[in-house]
Design a protein around this motif. Structure first.
Motif, PDB file in Angstrom:
ATOM      1  N   LEU A  97      -7.231  -7.172   3.796  1.00  0.00           N
ATOM      2  CA  LEU A  97      -6.530  -5.915   4.035  1.00  0.00           C
ATOM      3  C   LEU A  97      -6.254  -5.245   2.695  1.00  0.00           C
ATOM      4  CD1 LEU A  97      -3.290  -6.356   3.219  1.00  0.00           C
ATOM      5  CD2 LEU A  97      -3.264  -7.574   5.383  1.00  0.00           C
ATOM      6  N   GLU A 101      -3.401   0.635   2.862  1.00  0.00           N
ATOM      7  CA  GLU A 101      -3.689   0.987   4.258  1.00  0.00           C
ATOM      8  C   GLU A 101      -2.441   1.552   4.934  1.00  0.00           C
ATOM      9  OE1 GLU A 101      -4.820  -1.325   8.434  1.00  0.00           O
ATOM     10  OE2 GLU A 101      -5.316  -2.253   6.498  1.00  0.00           O
ATOM     11  N   LEU A 103      -0.097   2.419   8.142  1.00  0.00           N
ATOM     12  CA  LEU A 103       0.228   1.952   9.490  1.00  0.00           C
ATOM     13  C   LEU A 103       1.237   2.907  10.119  1.00  0.00           C
ATOM     14  CD1 LEU A 103       0.649  -1.887   8.804  1.00  0.00           C
ATOM     15  CD2 LEU A 103      -1.415  -0.672   9.536  1.00  0.00           C
ATOM     16  N   HIS A 109       7.973  -0.491  17.901  1.00  0.00           N
ATOM     17  CA  HIS A 109       8.415  -1.169  16.681  1.00  0.00           C
ATOM     18  C   HIS A 109       9.922  -1.025  16.450  1.00  0.00           C
ATOM     19  CE1 HIS A 109       4.078  -0.175  15.396  1.00  0.00           C
ATOM     20  NE2 HIS A 109       4.126  -1.443  15.757  1.00  0.00           N
ATOM     21  N   SER A 125       3.872   7.466   9.149  1.00  0.00           N
ATOM     22  CA  SER A 125       2.939   6.459   8.639  1.00  0.00           C
ATOM     23  C   SER A 125       3.418   5.945   7.288  1.00  0.00           C
ATOM     24  CB  SER A 125       1.533   7.048   8.497  1.00  0.00           C
ATOM     25  OG  SER A 125       1.003   7.358   9.769  1.00  0.00           O
ATOM     26  N   ILE A 128       1.017  -0.407   3.817  1.00  0.00           N
ATOM     27  CA  ILE A 128       1.384  -1.822   3.960  1.00  0.00           C
ATOM     28  C   ILE A 128       2.281  -2.246   2.805  1.00  0.00           C
ATOM     29  CG2 ILE A 128       0.441  -4.168   3.781  1.00  0.00           C
ATOM     30  CD1 ILE A 128      -1.853  -3.297   5.550  1.00  0.00           C
ATOM     31  N   LEU A 147       4.316  -4.471  10.471  1.00  0.00           N
ATOM     32  CA  LEU A 147       3.420  -5.376   9.740  1.00  0.00           C
ATOM     33  C   LEU A 147       2.870  -6.476  10.637  1.00  0.00           C
ATOM     34  CD1 LEU A 147       5.367  -5.732   6.367  1.00  0.00           C
ATOM     35  CD2 LEU A 147       3.149  -4.619   6.698  1.00  0.00           C
ATOM     36  N   ASP A 149       2.294  -6.403  13.768  1.00  0.00           N
ATOM     37  CA  ASP A 149       1.241  -5.857  14.621  1.00  0.00           C
ATOM     38  C   ASP A 149      -0.107  -5.880  13.902  1.00  0.00           C
ATOM     39  OD1 ASP A 149       2.286  -5.371  17.070  1.00  0.00           O
ATOM     40  OD2 ASP A 149       2.409  -3.198  16.878  1.00  0.00           O
ATOM     41  N   ARG A 150      -0.067  -5.632  12.605  1.00  0.00           N
ATOM     42  CA  ARG A 150      -1.306  -5.605  11.818  1.00  0.00           C
ATOM     43  C   ARG A 150      -1.764  -7.015  11.449  1.00  0.00           C
ATOM     44  NH1 ARG A 150      -5.307  -6.250   9.489  1.00  0.00           N
ATOM     45  NH2 ARG A 150      -6.370  -4.924   7.935  1.00  0.00           N
ATOM     46  N   LEU A 151      -0.836  -7.872  11.081  1.00  0.00           N
ATOM     47  CA  LEU A 151      -1.178  -9.206  10.581  1.00  0.00           C
ATOM     48  C   LEU A 151      -1.501 -10.183  11.708  1.00  0.00           C
ATOM     49  CD1 LEU A 151       1.661  -9.587   7.903  1.00  0.00           C
ATOM     50  CD2 LEU A 151      -0.729  -8.947   7.492  1.00  0.00           C
TER      51      LEU A 151
END
Length: 283
Positions: A97, A101, A103, A109, A125, A128, A147, A149-151
């Motif tokens: 990543l 970026e 998010l 959230h 937005s 990260i 985070l 959700d992304r990781l």
């Protein structure tokens, strides 16, 4: 007679060499510290406190360690954000990543408690890197949810196990003092690397310093992360204390305590006692 004289000269040489070498060696070879007395004192103290406490201590220089209820299960609360950030920065280092970026903050959230994004409207937005900063500096729950959700929460849990975590539940946010000390030790180990340095500096600069750092001299730097879970009266702190001569890691966890002020007094007592013991050993 010549042989005897040679033996005598050789013996004198050995004795002289030994005396010359011994002084530097004394400076290099330090006796292994004995923490048994301190451990007994802490055990006696915590045995008398209402509620359940856990503790883990690591002397950085010697590697000596001891614990109290060190593998007892506690609610991790926001201390979970330390291994989450360790995983995040390692993923960034591995090219999985980019810290730049962006998010998006969505309705799902939203969470109260600690942090600054709870006061913002969903829809914005954030990078990260910024979310990672918020998760440590302000213990921001919304940033943490974005985070994760992304990781992927499962990825973080698997990573915690790979570091040696003993109390890792895929559904529950649980931990133990031993595990938290492992995560903090890893954060210290990575502090001289670019991503690790950012995490460590965030731990140093985070705004929640009411527990382990509070009773220590103001010039002492402490990298720490607290965790609070009101339903079980849980008040945790995992810290690296940059003692000038004997730096150490100290983790204190709790549950079923009478309340915040009572738990705070216990944590302060432990922090001050251990710092004083390290100081007296170093003099």
């Amino acid at each position: 007679m010549k042989k005897i004289a040679l033996y005598v000269l050789f013996a004198v040489f050995l004795l002289t060499s030994a005396s010359v070498i011994s002084e530097p060696l004394k400076k290099i070879i330090q006796p292994i510290p004995d923490y048994s007395t301190l451990q007994k004192q802490i055990t006696s103290y915590l045995d008398e406190q209402p509620g359940v406490y856990g503790l883990y201590f690591i002397d950085i220089h010697s590697g000596q360690k001891f614990g109290y209820n060190s593998r007892t299960v506690f609610h991790a609360a926001s201390t979970f954000k330390v291994p989450m950030n360790l995983y995040l920065y390692r993923a960034a280092d591995n090219g999985q990543l980019s810290l730049t970026e962006q998010l998006t903050f969505t309705d799902q959230h939203m969470e109260g408690g600690t942090g600054i994004l709870q006061n913002k409207s969903p829809g914005g937005s954030y990078s990260i890197e910024q979310l990672a900063d918020y998760s440590i500096l302000y213990s921001d729950n919304v940033a943490t949810n974005i985070l994760l959700d992304r990781l992927g929460k499962q990825n973080v849990k698997d990573f915690m196990r790979s570091l040696g975590g003993q109390v890792v539940d895929n559904k529950q946010n649980s931990t133990c003092p031993y595990d938290l000390a492992l995560y903090m030790q890893e954060a210290v180990r990575l502090a001289d690397q670019p991503a690790g340095e950012r995490l460590f500096n965030n731990l140093l600069d985070n705004k929640l310093k009411d527990r382990i750092p509070e009773p220590l001299p103001p010039e002492i730097k402490v990298a720490n992360k607290i965790g609070t879970w009101p339903p079980t009266n849980t008040y945790n702190d995992a810290a690296y204390v940059d003692h000038p001569k004997r730096p150490y890691i100290l983790v204190v966890t709790s549950k079923d305590t009478p309340g915040y002020s009572e738990a705070l007094a216990v944590i302060h007592q432990l922090s001050e006692q251990i710092y004083r013991y390290q100081t007296n050993r170093a003099t």
